[in-house]
Scaffold this motif. Structure first.
Motif, PDB file in Angstrom:
ATOM      1  N   LEU A  31      -6.233 -12.862   1.533  1.00 33.24           N
ATOM      2  CA  LEU A  31      -5.490 -11.663   1.876  1.00 33.24           C
ATOM      3  C   LEU A  31      -5.249 -11.617   3.380  1.00 33.24           C
ATOM      4  O   LEU A  31      -6.184 -11.844   4.155  1.00 33.24           O
ATOM      5  CB  LEU A  31      -6.255 -10.398   1.470  1.00 33.24           C
ATOM      6  CG  LEU A  31      -6.753 -10.272   0.031  1.00 33.24           C
ATOM      7  CD1 LEU A  31      -7.363  -8.881  -0.179  1.00 33.24           C
ATOM      8  CD2 LEU A  31      -5.651 -10.541  -0.970  1.00 33.24           C
ATOM      9  N   ASN A  42      -7.964 -10.434   9.015  1.00 31.89           N
ATOM     10  CA  ASN A  42      -7.463  -9.295   9.790  1.00 31.89           C
ATOM     11  C   ASN A  42      -6.784  -9.868  11.023  1.00 31.89           C
ATOM     12  O   ASN A  42      -7.450 -10.392  11.918  1.00 31.89           O
ATOM     13  CB  ASN A  42      -8.594  -8.366  10.209  1.00 31.89           C
ATOM     14  CG  ASN A  42      -9.322  -7.721   9.036  1.00 31.89           C
ATOM     15  OD1 ASN A  42     -10.546  -7.727   8.982  1.00 31.89           O
ATOM     16  ND2 ASN A  42      -8.590  -7.156   8.092  1.00 31.89           N
ATOM     17  N   GLN A  62       1.224  -3.178   3.962  1.00 30.67           N
ATOM     18  CA  GLN A  62       1.210  -4.153   2.879  1.00 30.67           C
ATOM     19  C   GLN A  62       0.272  -5.306   3.206  1.00 30.67           C
ATOM     20  O   GLN A  62      -0.158  -5.477   4.357  1.00 30.67           O
ATOM     21  CB  GLN A  62       2.624  -4.682   2.640  1.00 30.67           C
ATOM     22  CG  GLN A  62       3.255  -5.304   3.868  1.00 30.67           C
ATOM     23  CD  GLN A  62       4.765  -5.401   3.782  1.00 30.67           C
ATOM     24  OE1 GLN A  62       5.385  -5.036   2.799  1.00 30.67           O
ATOM     25  NE2 GLN A  62       5.385  -5.913   4.838  1.00 30.67           N
ATOM     26  N   THR A  63      -0.031  -6.066   2.170  1.00 30.13           N
ATOM     27  CA  THR A  63      -0.882  -7.242   2.285  1.00 30.13           C
ATOM     28  C   THR A  63      -0.122  -8.449   1.774  1.00 30.13           C
ATOM     29  O   THR A  63       0.541  -8.385   0.730  1.00 30.13           O
ATOM     30  CB  THR A  63      -2.167  -7.063   1.455  1.00 30.13           C
ATOM     31  OG1 THR A  63      -2.954  -6.003   2.006  1.00 30.13           O
ATOM     32  CG2 THR A  63      -2.999  -8.342   1.423  1.00 30.13           C
ATOM     33  N   ASP A  69      -4.392  -8.988   6.114  1.00 32.86           N
ATOM     34  CA  ASP A  69      -4.391  -7.566   6.478  1.00 32.86           C
ATOM     35  C   ASP A  69      -4.563  -6.668   5.249  1.00 32.86           C
ATOM     36  O   ASP A  69      -4.141  -7.014   4.143  1.00 32.86           O
ATOM     37  CB  ASP A  69      -3.154  -7.189   7.285  1.00 32.86           C
ATOM     38  CG  ASP A  69      -3.153  -7.826   8.663  1.00 32.86           C
ATOM     39  OD1 ASP A  69      -4.244  -7.934   9.257  1.00 32.86           O
ATOM     40  OD2 ASP A  69      -2.085  -8.234   9.149  1.00 32.86           O
ATOM     41  N   THR A  70      -5.203  -5.514   5.480  1.00 34.22           N
ATOM     42  CA  THR A  70      -5.624  -4.692   4.348  1.00 34.22           C
ATOM     43  C   THR A  70      -5.225  -3.223   4.465  1.00 34.22           C
ATOM     44  O   THR A  70      -5.830  -2.357   3.827  1.00 34.22           O
ATOM     45  CB  THR A  70      -7.156  -4.795   4.149  1.00 34.22           C
ATOM     46  OG1 THR A  70      -7.838  -4.290   5.305  1.00 34.22           O
ATOM     47  CG2 THR A  70      -7.596  -6.225   3.879  1.00 34.22           C
ATOM     48  N   GLU A 109       0.847  -1.184   0.000  1.00 37.84           N
ATOM     49  CA  GLU A 109       0.000   0.000   0.000  1.00 37.84           C
ATOM     50  C   GLU A 109       0.894   1.250   0.000  1.00 37.84           C
ATOM     51  O   GLU A 109       0.742   2.127  -0.848  1.00 37.84           O
ATOM     52  CB  GLU A 109      -0.934   0.007   1.213  1.00 37.84           C
ATOM     53  CG  GLU A 109      -1.884   1.196   1.182  1.00 37.84           C
ATOM     54  CD  GLU A 109      -2.732   1.328   2.437  1.00 37.84           C
ATOM     55  OE1 GLU A 109      -3.844   1.872   2.322  1.00 37.84           O
ATOM     56  OE2 GLU A 109      -2.290   0.902   3.523  1.00 37.84           O
ATOM     57  N   HIS A 159      -4.612  -2.226   9.648  1.00 35.58           N
ATOM     58  CA  HIS A 159      -4.773  -3.622   9.227  1.00 35.58           C
ATOM     59  C   HIS A 159      -6.163  -3.903   8.651  1.00 35.58           C
ATOM     60  O   HIS A 159      -6.415  -5.008   8.196  1.00 35.58           O
ATOM     61  CB  HIS A 159      -4.520  -4.564  10.406  1.00 35.58           C
ATOM     62  CG  HIS A 159      -3.091  -4.569  10.855  1.00 35.58           C
ATOM     63  ND1 HIS A 159      -2.228  -5.611  10.621  1.00 35.58           N
ATOM     64  CD2 HIS A 159      -2.357  -3.634  11.506  1.00 35.58           C
ATOM     65  CE1 HIS A 159      -1.035  -5.316  11.111  1.00 35.58           C
ATOM     66  NE2 HIS A 159      -1.093  -4.113  11.654  1.00 35.58           N
ATOM     67  N   VAL A 184     -10.490 -12.841   3.657  1.00 38.29           N
ATOM     68  CA  VAL A 184      -9.680 -11.748   4.190  1.00 38.29           C
ATOM     69  C   VAL A 184      -9.411 -12.046   5.660  1.00 38.29           C
ATOM     70  O   VAL A 184     -10.352 -12.291   6.424  1.00 38.29           O
ATOM     71  CB  VAL A 184     -10.392 -10.388   4.052  1.00 38.29           C
ATOM     72  CG1 VAL A 184      -9.580  -9.291   4.744  1.00 38.29           C
ATOM     73  CG2 VAL A 184     -10.622 -10.041   2.589  1.00 38.29           C
TER      74      VAL A 184
END
Length: 294
Positions: free
Chosen positions: A68, A111, A56-57, A70-71, A16, A118, A109
């Motif tokens: 995925l 988390n 980052q993911t 963490d976002t 990101e 995150h 996803v």
């Protein structure tokens, strides 16, 4: 290289953003000033006294699913406590696309915990409403953290880094019926298992990979800087329970060292992931993963 293979699992790194976060003395108030050596940590992790980090993911492809971990911080979000994260306009979805991932393709996803950095791309702004970014995905969230960070149960979020985060990045996904809560441990498939790793937040977790002869630890916020491999007892200023965080860090890094597991934290810049070995009462880096440097 932006992608590696661990057993039957493909792992890609999607950025990101990266760069300076905050002064070392602020980020890690208990680490002695003399421990910070830019010759050893710079330029990837420390420059002019500022800790550098990445948002980052980790993208995993396992048993036919796209996962995925963490976002990041997310776009368009009101983050009054962190000016650098306020109302971002970043090409994260473009970076995902360049890694071969469209939002509709994502099955799961994870988390690892519910800190603001995150969960940000859990949702995106569409016609003034927060909607799930990944419409076909199940979002795995630690039950303990969902309870802890719910503003209905938490005093003092105004002015904290997590101000607004639950409302714009967690609640809309729950309202869409896409959240699955877990606690203790949670098996995803034959290769992947979530485990509780409390301390940084009450519900913090890690993902362990066992596939073929390979092992990996997707470590979330177990460490924020390689210096914590030697300064094991020192936690970040964002750790809710620094003592428990330190004990969890020692235990899980010990597992990684004993099992020759690749350690993939959420925020390390540079090559992002590393192998470690026992070194007396601490740990040392054996080698960095072959991911391209950020």
């Amino acid at each position: 290289m932006s992608e590696i293979k661990l057993g039957d699992v493909t792992v890609a790194r999607v950025e990101e953003m990266h760069g300076p976060i905050m002064p070392a003395a602020t980020f890690f108030p208990s680490i002695p000033a003399e421990a910070w050596h830019e010759s050893a940590l710079g330029p990837d992790h420390l420059v002019d006294g500022m800790v550098h980090a990445a948002m980052q993911t980790w993208v995993l492809r396992s048993e036919g699913r796209t996962i995925l971990i963490d976002t990041g911080v997310g776009n368009d979000k009101s983050r009054p406590a962190v000016e650098a994260w306020d109302h971002l306009e970043l090409d994260y979805l473009g970076n995902l696309a360049r890694a071969g991932v469209h939002p509709d393709d994502v099955d799961l996803v994870i988390n690892t915990h519910l800190h603001v950095d995150h969960i940000g791309w859990n949702t995106r702004l569409v016609d003034g409403e927060w909607v799930p970014t990944f419409p076909n995905a199940t979002y795995l969230m630690p039950r303990i953290d969902v309870t802890f960070w719910d503003p209905a149960n938490h005093d003092g979020l105004v002015g904290s880094v997590n101000e607004n985060a639950f409302a714009d990045s967690v609640a809309p996904v729950r309202a869409a019926g896409q959240v699955e809560l877990w606690e203790g441990s949670h098996t995803i498939d034959a290769n992947l298992r979530l485990e509780a790793a409390p301390g940084h937040t009450p519900g913090s977790s890690v993902l362990k990979l066992h596939s073929g002869g390979d092992r990996a630890l997707f470590a979330g916020d177990l460490i924020h800087t390689p210096l914590q491999l030697t300064e094991l007892g020192h936690s970040s200023c964002f750790c809710e329970d620094p003592v428990t965080a330190a004990a969890t860090r020692r235990e899980l890094l010990g597992w990684a060292a004993e099992n020759d597991a690749l350690v993939l934290p959420a925020h390390l810049s540079g090559h992002g992931a590393l192998e470690i070995r026992n070194d007396g009462e601490a740990f040392a880096i054996t080698q960095w993963a072959p991911f391209d440097r950020l």
